[in-house]
Design a protein around this motif. Sequence first.
Motif, PDB file in Angstrom:
ATOM      1  N   LYS A 174     -14.132-109.885  13.728  1.00  0.00           N
ATOM      2  CA  LYS A 174     -13.010-109.683  12.813  1.00  0.00           C
ATOM      3  C   LYS A 174     -12.386-111.035  12.480  1.00  0.00           C
ATOM      4  CE  LYS A 174      -8.576-107.849  13.378  1.00  0.00           C
ATOM      5  NZ  LYS A 174      -7.692-107.286  14.345  1.00  0.00           N
ATOM      6  N   CYS A 175     -12.076-111.277  11.209  1.00  0.00           N
ATOM      7  CA  CYS A 175     -11.410-112.528  10.847  1.00  0.00           C
ATOM      8  C   CYS A 175      -9.962-112.454  11.326  1.00  0.00           C
ATOM      9  CB  CYS A 175     -11.471-112.732   9.328  1.00  0.00           C
ATOM     10  SG  CYS A 175     -10.648-114.257   8.820  1.00  0.00           S
ATOM     11  N   VAL A 176      -9.540-113.468  12.073  1.00  0.00           N
ATOM     12  CA  VAL A 176      -8.164-113.444  12.593  1.00  0.00           C
ATOM     13  C   VAL A 176      -7.308-114.554  11.996  1.00  0.00           C
ATOM     14  CG1 VAL A 176      -8.659-112.221  14.744  1.00  0.00           C
ATOM     15  CG2 VAL A 176      -8.922-114.707  14.666  1.00  0.00           C
ATOM     16  N   LYS A 227      -3.367-118.915   4.000  1.00  0.00           N
ATOM     17  CA  LYS A 227      -3.841-117.767   3.204  1.00  0.00           C
ATOM     18  C   LYS A 227      -2.904-117.453   2.028  1.00  0.00           C
ATOM     19  CE  LYS A 227      -3.044-113.737   4.871  1.00  0.00           C
ATOM     20  NZ  LYS A 227      -3.086-112.524   5.717  1.00  0.00           N
ATOM     21  N   ASN A 235      -7.455-110.769   2.000  1.00  0.00           N
ATOM     22  CA  ASN A 235      -6.919-110.875   3.358  1.00  0.00           C
ATOM     23  C   ASN A 235      -8.033-110.796   4.400  1.00  0.00           C
ATOM     24  OD1 ASN A 235      -7.472-108.137   4.092  1.00  0.00           O
ATOM     25  ND2 ASN A 235      -5.744-107.561   2.777  1.00  0.00           N
ATOM     26  N   GLU A 236      -7.660-110.970   5.665  1.00  0.00           N
ATOM     27  CA  GLU A 236      -8.622-111.069   6.763  1.00  0.00           C
ATOM     28  C   GLU A 236      -9.568-109.876   6.828  1.00  0.00           C
ATOM     29  OE1 GLU A 236      -5.480-112.009   7.022  1.00  0.00           O
ATOM     30  OE2 GLU A 236      -5.346-113.875   8.160  1.00  0.00           O
ATOM     31  N   SER A 237      -9.046-108.697   6.522  1.00  0.00           N
ATOM     32  CA  SER A 237      -9.893-107.506   6.684  1.00  0.00           C
ATOM     33  C   SER A 237     -11.085-107.505   5.724  1.00  0.00           C
ATOM     34  CB  SER A 237      -9.069-106.229   6.507  1.00  0.00           C
ATOM     35  OG  SER A 237      -8.713-106.118   5.147  1.00  0.00           O
ATOM     36  N   GLN A 238     -11.031-108.349   4.706  1.00  0.00           N
ATOM     37  CA  GLN A 238     -12.133-108.377   3.734  1.00  0.00           C
ATOM     38  C   GLN A 238     -13.197-109.432   4.048  1.00  0.00           C
ATOM     39  OE1 GLN A 238      -8.852-108.727   0.840  1.00  0.00           O
ATOM     40  NE2 GLN A 238     -10.208-107.613  -0.567  1.00  0.00           N
ATOM     41  N   GLY A 295     -14.627-110.306   7.282  1.00  0.00           N
ATOM     42  CA  GLY A 295     -15.195-110.278   8.637  1.00  0.00           C
ATOM     43  C   GLY A 295     -16.604-110.849   8.631  1.00  0.00           C
TER      44      GLY A 295
END
Lengths: 165, 426
Positions: free
Chosen positions: B127-129, B134, B143-146, B148
């Motif tokens: 997972k991108c943290v 940003k 955002n991070e959720s996109q 990984g």
Amino acid sequence: MAEIKHDLKEQVRELIYNTCIHLDDHQWEHWHDNCADNFNYAIRAFSPEVQADIKYHGGDKEYMQSITSMLSKHNSDQSPLRRHCTVYRVDVAADGKSAAAISSLAVYQTQLDGINSHVDAGTTSIFLVGRYNDKFIIDGDSIKFEDREVRLDTRRLDKGTHWPI
Amino acid sequence: MSSRNHDQWNATPDLQQGEWVDSKIYSDEEIFEDELKKIWSKTWIPVCHESELKEAYSFRTMTIAREPVIVVRGKDMVVRAFLNVCPHRGNMIERRPSGNYKRGTPSGTPKTMTCMFHAWSFDMKGKCVNISRKAEGYQDRLNESQVGLRELKCEVYFGGFVWVSLNDDIGITVEEFAAGSLDVLAPSLNEEPLEVFHYHKAIIPCNYKLWHDTNCEFYHDYLHYHNRITGFNEAYFARKNSGFDGGHINVGSFEVQYDNYEGSHSREELSFPHLPPNHWYMIDMFPGVNFNLRGSALRCDLMTPLGPNSVMIEFRGLGLASDSKKDRQTRIDHHNSIWGPFGRNLHEDLLAVTGQGSSMHPMAESRKILHGRHENETIHDENGMRHYYEEWGKLLNRSPSNPDETFKPYPAFKEQEAQRAAAAGK
Ligand code: FES
Ligand SMILES: [Fe+2]
């Protein structure tokens, strides 16, 4: 005393260099003669892949003698290996009965029959680099190897070799 | 006829289908690309052993079909695999062969995989943290959720080997993929944890299949003094080669007479669990994996094909994690006296395949390579290679003996013999 120690240091250096000639020229018997009965030989390298110190090869004097005596039975790359060695440091024990030495080592390989000899024979490349970490027993006039560790930097040996380094 | 002219040399051998292959399969660029796409990118590949990832946050990097891969052990101790590629500008995230993320890196905080380029970081589940600055750059558009990491199929199986597949749709487990070929050694390898004690690698100018073939055929005992002197008795010649679905094979065991080779001794005392003393089993898995258990030490060869005429082979030796220091050293000596870079057999095997690579390079005229020995599927039969190439032909839809033609299933040997007799009769 200081002079005796200096002399011993010089003799240790000479032994290391002469051994390079013996090994280069496959004079295995001369090499074994210069090793004490309790001699131990090891080729080692640290593998950053598996984070472990790895012993590639080695054994006691009897084992190394059997290794060299069996060579003619095996199919080996006969491309000569030539050592370039510089003795960096010799430490003689205070009692003059033992010594230790560190030498820098490069081994060159000149292709003979390892690939396509018509094309490749005569080509020299570096086979490996590393160090000799040696220990000696001194008894009067006699200096013999008690331990030799060939500490390799090179970890890609590709086809490898049957010959002790 | 004794020696042959060009036409005779190139004529189709008087053997049945499958009993020879065209050397083009070992040298052709297009076939090689086909293999990466249809075989190496599609199947399960063992990439390392779990003992190389002992602690949480440890990692190993490798390559499958030219794709950089990273395997990490999470805080939850689960081993996961990812493409070692940063979703930002495609940098390789981890450059080291191994390590542990408990310590931070120059661009990154501890316990994350951080790309040194612009410091995007990822947790052990991919997972991108963190996306640096940003809000300033992406506002609310990304955002991070996109972003990984690309996770890969991963299993720890068979004595703790870590298997990875680039193929999300593989649909079978490693056990199913192995099709029973691992069963012969499973009791020995699964009894207690194993540990890697040896690793070295070689890059050899030959096709990867030439190495696999050498691991699959024992007729080349003539190359090895050690094998002849410690084997070559009735029990030796009775060793069976057996095929399994998927192109895998087993080489059956016998009792090695180690004492016959000067300087070598019985390995009885340190036999792997459930293995009879001094026995020697081999498993060759499609498309290029070898597990080789000789009494006291397990060898595993993993291959990374680099080109039609180039392969990297990683050699591992394994013992029991519970070994005493002394026993471990004995196992290492047993393993490396034969299989180390200075060992008696490995050097000989590598010399031979280098010679094959020299004669079957990409510009060489194609040759007929004979895989035609039949000896009741015993040790010097070449049924192991034939079994492999039947699977290879099926997957690529190319005939191994004429790779520009489509594949036709190999009739069983007996049927082929009958056809041959019928043809001779008419
Ligand atoms: S390429 Fe990885 S953070 Fe930019
Ligand atoms: Fe072999």
